[in-house]
Design an enzyme around this catalytic site. Structure first.
Site, short mmCIF file in Angstrom:
data_model
loop_
_atom_site.label_atom_id
_atom_site.label_comp_id
_atom_site.label_asym_id
_atom_site.label_seq_id
_atom_site.Cartn_x
_atom_site.Cartn_y
_atom_site.Cartn_z
N ASP A 3 0.86 -1.17 0.00
CA ASP A 3 0.00 0.00 0.00
C ASP A 3 0.90 1.23 0.00
O ASP A 3 2.06 1.18 0.44
CB ASP A 3 -0.90 -0.01 1.23
CG ASP A 3 -1.87 1.14 1.23
OD1 ASP A 3 -2.57 1.33 0.22
OD2 ASP A 3 -1.93 1.88 2.23
N ASP A 5 -0.16 5.02 0.76
CA ASP A 5 -0.38 5.99 1.83
C ASP A 5 -0.17 5.35 3.19
O ASP A 5 -0.82 4.36 3.54
CB ASP A 5 -1.81 6.56 1.75
CG ASP A 5 -2.03 7.42 0.52
OD1 ASP A 5 -1.09 8.14 0.15
OD2 ASP A 5 -3.13 7.37 -0.05
N ASP A 200 -0.96 -0.38 6.21
CA ASP A 200 -1.01 0.26 7.53
C ASP A 200 -2.42 0.31 8.09
O ASP A 200 -2.61 0.78 9.21
CB ASP A 200 -0.45 1.68 7.45
CG ASP A 200 -1.38 2.61 6.67
OD1 ASP A 200 -1.78 2.24 5.55
OD2 ASP A 200 -1.70 3.70 7.17
#
Length: 327
Positions: A3, A5, A200
């Site tokens: 991922d 961001d 995250d």
């Protein structure tokens, strides 16, 4: 699958150590793909940004939720279908590349699609919401409730999706994580014998990886904090936990439970009367794993998250030579 961001960058700035960790993972033979629920930018813009952050990448290494949404629409409505589009350049380009026709929100259309776009106008939202309530099929690129920015968490596209869904009474077909299309497309494009989803966020990255049956690695550089990790339900718990992307190159061994203590490296975590306590010394990644396992054991046994008030989470990782351990 990484991922972006909160894992590789936050806002426009690189997460410390991310570029080096990615380079070392590639040197070890790992194929890296970059996935994002953010549909605003085309893959080539994302790749250019990553290269500015000293990460070697080509546009075909980037897979966006806009591309996944275009694939969903193409399969359902066919090439040349007219799609009423509410979003930014990345979504418009993905639809065109897939052979779909982008039309205005008030034009004749076969379906509607929405994606994150900071310049989307309220009048266009109103018009498209009215059409969706009237029966126009709807695909949403993602349902992220927030996005990390340099000034803190901000509302994501999921807030708009909730607004349209509440008004129209219609739930969209979702292309981005945690729905399967984005990760399925990435796996098909990149290949690999043992895919790993690295993110995250528990509710998108980790749940999305579990939805397509791949292992997951949670890194603690983005929106997930101590409270969220300890309260994770079984469907959002990662296979592995690390302080940052250095966890890609570390050996993961499960913490041990000895006399009620959860131990990893030099750390020991206990829960007494619902209160979490951590003692010892070691790497930040080992710290995150012992507290996660201790917290989940308590949650599974009594049904309530532990009280971690006063427990201070580490802010950086110094990987140990023996490697990190899974949650």
């Amino acid at each position: 699958m990484l991922d972006l961001d909160g894992v590789v960058y936050i806002g426009g700035s690189a997460v410390p150590g991310a570029a080096g960790s990615i380079a070392r993972a590639r040197d070890a033979g790992m194929r890296v793909a970059f996935v994002t629920n953010n549909a605003a930018r085309p893959p080539q813009q994302v790749a250019e940004h990553l290269r500015e952050l000293k990460i070697a990448v080509e546009a075909h290494d980037v897979v966006t939720s806009a591309q996944a949404a275009a694939s969903v629409l193409l399969k359902r409505f066919g090439a040349g279908a007219r799609i009423a589009t509410l979003g930014a350049e990345g979504l418009v380009e993905a639809l065109g590349d897939a052979g779909l026709e982008v039309v205005a929100v008030d034009a004749e259309a076969d379906a509607a699609v929405t994606g994150y776009g900071p310049d989307v106008r309220w009048r266009d939202i109103m018009r498209l919401a009215t059409r969706i309530r009237g029966g126009l099929p709807w695909v949403a690129t993602n349902t992220d409730g927030s996005i990390p920015t340099p000034y803190g968490e901000a509302p994501g596209h999921g807030v708009l999706v909730e607004t349209i869904a509440r008004f129209s009474g219609v739930a969209p077909v979702v292309a981005g994580k945690p729905a399967p299309p984005l990760l399925e497309e990435t796996i098909q494009r990149v290949g690999g014998e043992r895919p790993l989803m690295v993110g995250d966020r528990l509710d998108t990255d980790i749940e999305g990886g579990r939805a397509v049956g791949v292992d997951t690695l949670l890194v603690m550089t983005g929106v997930t904090g101590l409270a969220e990790l300890l309260a994770a339900t079984p469907q959002t718990r990662p296979s592995y936990v690390a302080a940052d992307l250095g966890g890609l190159r570390e050996t993961h061994r499960a913490p041990e439970v000895v006399a009620g203590e959860v131990r990893a490296g030099g750390w020991a975590a206990t829960v007494n009367d619902g209160v979490l306590a951590v003692a010892g010394d070691g790497s930040a990644s080992e710290w995150w794993r012992v507290v996660a396992v201790a917290g989940w054991r308590h949650l599974d046994s009594v049904g309530d998250p532990v009280d971690a008030t006063g427990v201070v989470a580490p802010t950086s990782s110094q990987p140990s030579e023996s490697g990190n351990l899974p949650a």
